[in-house]
Each structure stands twice: as structure tokens, then as C-alpha cells.
Design a protein around this motif. Structure first.
Motif, PDB file in Angstrom:
ATOM      1  N   ALA A  86       0.742   7.364   1.442  1.00  9.55           N
ATOM      2  CA  ALA A  86      -0.382   8.301   1.560  1.00  9.55           C
ATOM      3  C   ALA A  86      -1.622   7.600   2.111  1.00  9.55           C
ATOM      4  CB  ALA A  86      -0.682   8.923   0.202  1.00  9.55           C
ATOM      5  N   SER A  87      -1.874   6.366   1.661  1.00  8.93           N
ATOM      6  CA  SER A  87      -3.082   5.666   2.105  1.00  8.93           C
ATOM      7  C   SER A  87      -2.977   5.213   3.556  1.00  8.93           C
ATOM      8  CB  SER A  87      -3.363   4.449   1.206  1.00  8.93           C
ATOM      9  OG  SER A  87      -2.432   3.417   1.453  1.00  8.93           O
ATOM     10  N   ARG A  88      -1.764   4.938   4.016  1.00  5.68           N
ATOM     11  CA  ARG A  88      -1.584   4.449   5.388  1.00  5.68           C
ATOM     12  C   ARG A  88      -1.486   5.588   6.394  1.00  5.68           C
ATOM     13  NH1 ARG A  88       2.434   1.658   2.850  1.00  5.68           N
ATOM     14  NH2 ARG A  88       4.043   2.713   4.075  1.00  5.68           N
ATOM     15  N   ASN A  89      -1.290   6.801   5.908  1.00  5.80           N
ATOM     16  CA  ASN A  89      -1.045   7.916   6.830  1.00  5.80           C
ATOM     17  C   ASN A  89      -2.003   9.083   6.611  1.00  5.80           C
ATOM     18  OD1 ASN A  89       1.563   7.182   8.417  1.00  5.80           O
ATOM     19  ND2 ASN A  89       1.941   6.552   6.296  1.00  5.80           N
ATOM     20  N   MET A  90      -3.251   8.762   6.317  1.00  3.93           N
ATOM     21  CA  MET A  90      -4.254   9.821   6.115  1.00  3.93           C
ATOM     22  C   MET A  90      -4.438  10.647   7.388  1.00  3.93           C
ATOM     23  SD  MET A  90      -5.335   9.897   3.028  1.00  3.93           S
ATOM     24  CE  MET A  90      -7.017  10.435   2.746  1.00  3.93           C
ATOM     25  N   ILE A  91      -4.273  10.005   8.548  1.00  8.56           N
ATOM     26  CA  ILE A  91      -4.454  10.735   9.810  1.00  8.56           C
ATOM     27  C   ILE A  91      -3.316  11.752  10.001  1.00  8.56           C
ATOM     28  CG2 ILE A  91      -3.247   9.101  11.362  1.00  8.56           C
ATOM     29  CD1 ILE A  91      -6.603  10.799  12.113  1.00  8.56           C
ATOM     30  N   GLY A 126     -15.702  -6.756  16.051  1.00 10.67           N
ATOM     31  CA  GLY A 126     -14.594  -5.873  16.434  1.00 10.67           C
ATOM     32  C   GLY A 126     -13.541  -5.652  15.367  1.00 10.67           C
ATOM     33  N   PHE A 127     -13.892  -5.930  14.103  1.00  5.18           N
ATOM     34  CA  PHE A 127     -12.963  -5.600  13.018  1.00  5.18           C
ATOM     35  C   PHE A 127     -12.947  -4.082  12.824  1.00  5.18           C
ATOM     36  CE2 PHE A 127     -14.268  -9.962  11.897  1.00  5.18           C
ATOM     37  CZ  PHE A 127     -13.022 -10.552  11.751  1.00  5.18           C
ATOM     38  N   GLY A 128     -11.875  -3.550  12.246  1.00  2.61           N
ATOM     39  CA  GLY A 128     -11.785  -2.114  12.010  1.00  2.61           C
ATOM     40  C   GLY A 128     -12.508  -1.704  10.732  1.00  2.61           C
ATOM     41  N   ASN A 129     -12.433  -0.418  10.431  1.00  2.00           N
ATOM     42  CA  ASN A 129     -13.088   0.126   9.231  1.00  2.00           C
ATOM     43  C   ASN A 129     -12.125   0.136   8.049  1.00  2.00           C
ATOM     44  OD1 ASN A 129     -15.829   1.583  10.094  1.00  2.00           O
ATOM     45  ND2 ASN A 129     -14.342   1.719  11.747  1.00  2.00           N
ATOM     46  N   CYS A 130     -12.682  -0.126   6.889  1.00  3.43           N
ATOM     47  CA  CYS A 130     -11.878  -0.098   5.668  1.00  3.43           C
ATOM     48  C   CYS A 130     -11.532   1.345   5.301  1.00  3.43           C
ATOM     49  CB  CYS A 130     -12.678  -0.737   4.539  1.00  3.43           C
ATOM     50  SG  CYS A 130     -11.962  -0.542   2.913  1.00  3.43           S
ATOM     51  N   THR A 131     -10.246   1.613   4.996  1.00  6.35           N
ATOM     52  CA  THR A 131      -9.879   2.942   4.501  1.00  6.35           C
ATOM     53  C   THR A 131      -9.275   2.852   3.087  1.00  6.35           C
ATOM     54  OG1 THR A 131      -7.796   2.771   5.742  1.00  6.35           O
ATOM     55  CG2 THR A 131      -9.560   4.030   6.769  1.00  6.35           C
ATOM     56  N   ASN A 132      -9.593   1.774   2.401  1.00  4.93           N
ATOM     57  CA  ASN A 132      -9.239   1.625   0.984  1.00  4.93           C
ATOM     58  C   ASN A 132      -7.734   1.714   0.702  1.00  4.93           C
ATOM     59  OD1 ASN A 132     -12.061   1.557   0.368  1.00  4.93           O
ATOM     60  ND2 ASN A 132     -12.100   3.790   0.442  1.00  4.93           N
ATOM     61  N   THR A 133      -6.903   1.193   1.593  1.00  2.56           N
ATOM     62  CA  THR A 133      -5.468   1.215   1.307  1.00  2.56           C
ATOM     63  C   THR A 133      -5.141   0.227   0.182  1.00  2.56           C
ATOM     64  OG1 THR A 133      -4.867  -0.539   2.861  1.00  2.56           O
ATOM     65  CG2 THR A 133      -4.909   1.707   3.743  1.00  2.56           C
ATOM     66  N   GLY A 134      -5.977  -0.803   0.044  1.00  2.00           N
ATOM     67  CA  GLY A 134      -5.764  -1.798  -1.013  1.00  2.00           C
ATOM     68  C   GLY A 134      -4.793  -2.898  -0.624  1.00  2.00           C
ATOM     69  N   ALA A 135      -4.287  -2.883   0.622  1.00  4.28           N
ATOM     70  CA  ALA A 135      -3.330  -3.912   1.065  1.00  4.28           C
ATOM     71  C   ALA A 135      -3.951  -5.305   0.987  1.00  4.28           C
ATOM     72  CB  ALA A 135      -2.869  -3.616   2.491  1.00  4.28           C
ATOM     73  N   CYS A 136      -5.233  -5.396   1.299  1.00  3.65           N
ATOM     74  CA  CYS A 136      -5.928  -6.696   1.313  1.00  3.65           C
ATOM     75  C   CYS A 136      -5.913  -7.335  -0.076  1.00  3.65           C
ATOM     76  CB  CYS A 136      -7.367  -6.510   1.797  1.00  3.65           C
ATOM     77  SG  CYS A 136      -8.303  -5.265   0.888  1.00  3.65           S
ATOM     78  N   SER A 152       0.844  -1.206   0.000  1.00  6.29           N
ATOM     79  CA  SER A 152       0.000   0.000   0.000  1.00  6.29           C
ATOM     80  C   SER A 152       0.873   1.248   0.000  1.00  6.29           C
ATOM     81  CB  SER A 152      -0.917  -0.005   1.225  1.00  6.29           C
ATOM     82  OG  SER A 152      -0.152  -0.196   2.399  1.00  6.29           O
ATOM     83  N   SER A 153       0.285   2.366  -0.398  1.00  5.16           N
ATOM     84  CA  SER A 153       1.058   3.611  -0.494  1.00  5.16           C
ATOM     85  C   SER A 153       1.180   4.281   0.878  1.00  5.16           C
ATOM     86  CB  SER A 153       0.370   4.574  -1.465  1.00  5.16           C
ATOM     87  OG  SER A 153      -0.876   4.980  -0.923  1.00  5.16           O
TER      88      SER A 153
END
Lengths: 221, 248
Positions: free
Chosen positions: A104-109, B211-221, A101-102
Motif C-alpha cells: 500500500a505504501s509503495r503504490n499510493m499512485i 535532486g533527492f526525491g520526496n519522502c512518502t513515509n514508506t518506512g523502508a529507510c 515496506s507495505s
């Protein structure tokens, strides 16, 4: 389905984040185009700013919606980040996030927090003085003041640098946020590849355009 | 090959775990990763030590039983494979390899590298099925015409083996890719449409309750999924969910 269950659901929160993000990007685009006019014509910038600053629809309908959108996006961002962190109580001893993953996507916070700090500075610089000028001191209308107010703010190299750094982080936020918003609202089809390119272009053109405007006024005051 | 293994050891669910270092030698590049662990366990047993507990079953990449977070990635550094099909040729002589369990609040560790993934079963029970009379009068599914694209997409979604690599890879421990695959495989087919509204609402509700988290579309999955399940399924589930919420 009970409304309370919908409001608590992870997908509803995700869609709400996306919709508020899309709305903020629309705002950002119009802000960008208005500011860009200041590079080409002080008169054009003054007349558009005067319209935006005094039109009742903009001032008393769109502006409150925008403020609610900004506050919602940030609060929900922090709430979701807290919940997401608690979903993994024990971290990995070795994690290779860059493999899949990028940044940017991992550090939006991180990028979002910098943009939030920037908005506070931006309100201090422009929005609060504008509100005081119009609604507290009730000064007479002056259609020609906007360009000078803008240009003189960027005389300071420190402010210009802070704005530029913030826009770099905004670029990273948009790099992921633009396309992520569309994915969240369920838009993923044969047009997505073209949309991704548009998203990356938006994430470069708008923030770097803002940096250009800040530098232009800094070096031309 | 000579390697240094850094493996998470945890006596039981209640005990505190820690990384323990094990040197290992005479590993062939063509061995699978699990065969390498088998050799380690043989050595540990010969020495009178407790072998490392890890999940495995078919060792053909189709059962979804094996897991392991290897050098910071679910199922290790290779793509499109489960841990049982990861080979030691992906590593170099002298490497240090971190081996950890899939980490998520919803996947508690049972022992060493074995985690409890029954939260996935409960999500399936909440709606991952179609209600069909199986008492002998079942209609042949092939008699119902299905659009080719929908059939292909449903089949791709159904390839999910429920291993949990998506959860392990996601920085938020989100199970969205798994649930989206299970929702999609039915939502795309005529047999699944009848219960589509309840299915997506109930499965998402159970997913959140686990108790799973929310998806933030990183695409790692999507990158780490051994079966290449696409993010398109998550977008489809988001559409299904919002549409079902409005109906319900």
C-alpha cells in the motif's frame, strides 16, 4: 525565508499533501455516516441529504473548498510521483521492496489513480445530475427524492461491482495514507501506536462500510 | 558454498554499465560479504581481469563507507548491519546474488559499485554543525544540563553513519532520514538550538538542490538503516522545518 523557496521545498509539499489528505478523510467520514443512515432510515437519509444539498454554507463554501482539496491532492500526487521517479534514473535489476515496506505504501499512485477514476464515475452518477437538477433546470425542492436516487443507482450489478472494487483500492490508499498524513505533519510520539491502530480501523471500516451500503441497496432494490 | 554473483560493472561515470555474471566457489559461511568480494577480486586479478571496484574502510560497521544493494536490499538481507558485517551464512549454497551500486540521481556511479555520496557532505556543510569557539576556552558540554530523554534521542540520531542506505532503499531516493538524523542530533541539544532555524532551512534546501526525491513515509529507510535511525526523526524535522519557515 522567501515564500517561493518554501513553496518549492519538499517538506512543504509533503505537509500540503498531508493536510489535504486529512481534510479529505474528514469529508469521507461524514459522507460515510450520512450514507449509512440510508441503510436504517430512508427519511433520515432524505432529510440530511436535503440539508447538505441546500444549505448555503455547505453548497457555496465547503463544497468549493472540497473540490479544490480533491484537485490539489491529485495534481500534487502526480507531480510528486513524477519527481520521485526521476530521482532514480536507473532502476535496480533486483529490488525487494516487500522486505521493508507495505504494498500500500509503495503504490499510493496506483490506488490513488483508481480512486480518481472512481470520483469521475461518482461525479457522473450523482454530482453532475444534482447540479443540473438544482442549478440548470431549477427544479422545485423535493425533500424525498434522495433515497430513491441513491437506491436506483445500485440496481446495476456493474456499477455496484465498480464501486466495490474502487472502495477496496480506497482501503489500501487509506491504510498507508491515514498514518502517513500524521507523520508528515510531524505527529510521531507516544500516542502514535494507538493512532496507527485507529488509522488501520478507519481504512477498514469506512471503505468496507461503503461496500456494505452499495451491496445493501443492490440486493434490496 | 558455491554461488553465482550478478554484479553491476561500469568502467567509469560516463560509460554504460551492465550486469556481469561470475561463478564463485569455496566460500565459507563465516566469511563477511566483503571478504567474499576480496576472493572474487583475487581470482579476477589472477586471470588478468579488472577487479570489481567497491567501497570499504573500517570493516567494523561504523564508518559508513561500504554500500552495495544486495539481492534487492541495501546492505543485504540482514538487519542492523552494514555490508562489511553481513556474513555469507545469510545465503545458501547455490544461491544467485545480485550486487548493485546504491541507485539515485544524487549518488552517481563512479565505477562499478562505487558511488559518489558527496551530496551528503554538501548537505552537512549547509548546516550540520554548531558554531563554537574552539580556541582553548571551550566550555565542557557536560556542564550544561540536558534532559535525559533528549540526550538519548540526540545520541540515537547521531548514530547515523551517513552510508546512504536510506536513499538506496527509498523508492523515491529520498534523503529525509539522513537529513532528519543530522537535524535532530543538534535540534535536541541546547548547543544546537541557537542555529536551529537556519540549520533546518539550509539543510533541506541543499537536500532538494541535490535532486533527492520526496519522502512518502514508506518506512523502508528505517527498516534498512544499519544504525536503526527512527522515522521519529523525520517527524521532528518536519516540525522543525515548518516552525523555522514561519519564523523566517
Amino acid at each position: 525565508m522567501a515564500k517561493s523557496a518554501l513553496l518549492k521545498s519538499s517538506i512543504a509539499k509533503k505537509v500540503a499533501m498531508a493536510l489535504s489528505g486529512l481534510f479529505l478523510m474528514l469529508f469521507l467520514a461524514q459522507h460515510f455516516f450520512i450514507n449509512m443512515t440510508s441503510v436504517f432510515s430512508a427519511d433520515t437519509f432524505n432529510s440530511i441529504s436535503h440539508f447538505m444539498g441546500n444549505n448555503p454554507l455547505v453548497q457555496f463554501v465547503i463544497q468549493p473548498i472540497l473540490i479544490v482539496g480533491v484537485v490539489f491532492h491529485f495534481i500534487m500526487g502526480f507531480v510528486l510521483d513524477f519527481k520521485n521517479r526521476s530521482a532514480r534514473p536507473i532502476s535496480y535489476a533486483k529490488n525487494n521492496g516487500a522486505a521493508n515496506s507495505s504494498w500500500a505504501s509503495r503504490n499510493m499512485i496506483v490506488s490513488g489513480s483508481v480512486v480518481l477514476a472512481f470520483i469521475a464515475l461518482h461525479f457522473y452518477d450523482f454530482w453532475f445530475p444534482e447540479m443540473v437538477y438544482k442549478y440548470v433546470d431549477v427544479n422545485p425542492l423535493n425533500e424525498t427524492r434522495y433515497f430513491h436516487e441513491l437506491a436506483e443507482k445500485f440496481e446495476s450489478p456493474v456499477r455496484t461491482a465498480l464501486y466495490s472494487i474502487s472502495f477496496l483500492l480506497l482501503s489500501l490508499h487509506l491504510w498507508h495514507g491515514f498514518n502517513s498524513s500524521f507523520q508528515s505533519v510531524g505527529f510521531n510520539n507516544k500516542y502514535s501506536r494507538s493512532l496507527h491502530k485507529l488509522g488501520y480501523a478507519f481504512a477498514i471500516v469506512v471503505p468496507f462500510g461503503f461496500i456494505f451500503i452499495a451491496l445493501f441497496h443492490h440486493f434490496n432494490h | 558454498m558455491k554461488l553465482t554473483l550478478k554484479i553491476w560493472r561500469q568502467k567509469n561515470a560516463a560509460a554504460e554499465g551492465k550486469i556481469v555474471e561470475y561463478p564463485i566457489d569455496h566460500i565459507e559461511p563465516d566469511m563477511s560479504f566483503l571478504e567474499m568480494l576480496d576472493i572474487l577480486n583475487d581470482e579476477l586479478i589472477m586471470k588478468g581481469d579488472e577487479p570489481v571496484a567497491f567501497d570499504h574502510d573500517c570493516r567494523e560497521g561504523i564508518c559508513g563507507m561500504c554500500s552495495l544493494y544486495i539481492n534487492g536490499e541495501a546492505h543485504g538481507p540482514d538487519r542492523g548491519v552494514t555490508t562489511c558485517q553481513l556474513h555469507m551464512r545469510m545465503f545458501k549454497d547455490g544461491d544467485t546474488i545480485f550486487i548493485e551500486p546504491f541507485r539515485a540521481k544524487a549518488f552517481p556511479v563512479i565505477k562499478d559499485l562505487v558511488v559518489d555520496r558527496s551530496s551528503f557532505d554538501r548537505i552537512q556543510h549547509a548546516g550540520g554543525f554548531i558554531s563554537v569557539n574552539t580556541s582553548g576556552n571551550t566550555i565542557d558540554a557536560n556542564t550544561i544540563p540536558v534532559n535525559k530523554k533528549d540526550a538519548d534521542d540526540a545520541f540515537d540520531a547521531a548514530a547515523c553513519i551517513g552510508c546512504g542506505a536510506c536513499v538506496a532503499s527509498c523508492k523515491n531516493s529520498s534523503a529525509m532520514l539522513f537529513v532528519a538524523a543530522k537535524v535532530s542530533q543538534y535540534a535536541l541539544l541546547p548547543q544546537g538550538k541557537i542555529e536551529a532555524t537556519d540549520r533546518v532551512l539550509n539543510m533541506v534546501s541543499q537536500m532538494d538542490a541535490e535532486g533527492f526525491g520526496n519522502c512518502t513515509n514508506t518506512g523502508a529507510c528505517e527498516v534498512e538503516c544499519p544504525k536503526g535511525i527512527s522515522l521519529e526523526n523525520i517527524a521532528r524535522m518536519n516540525r522543525e522545518y515548518m516552525s523555522a519557515s514561519l519564523k523566517g
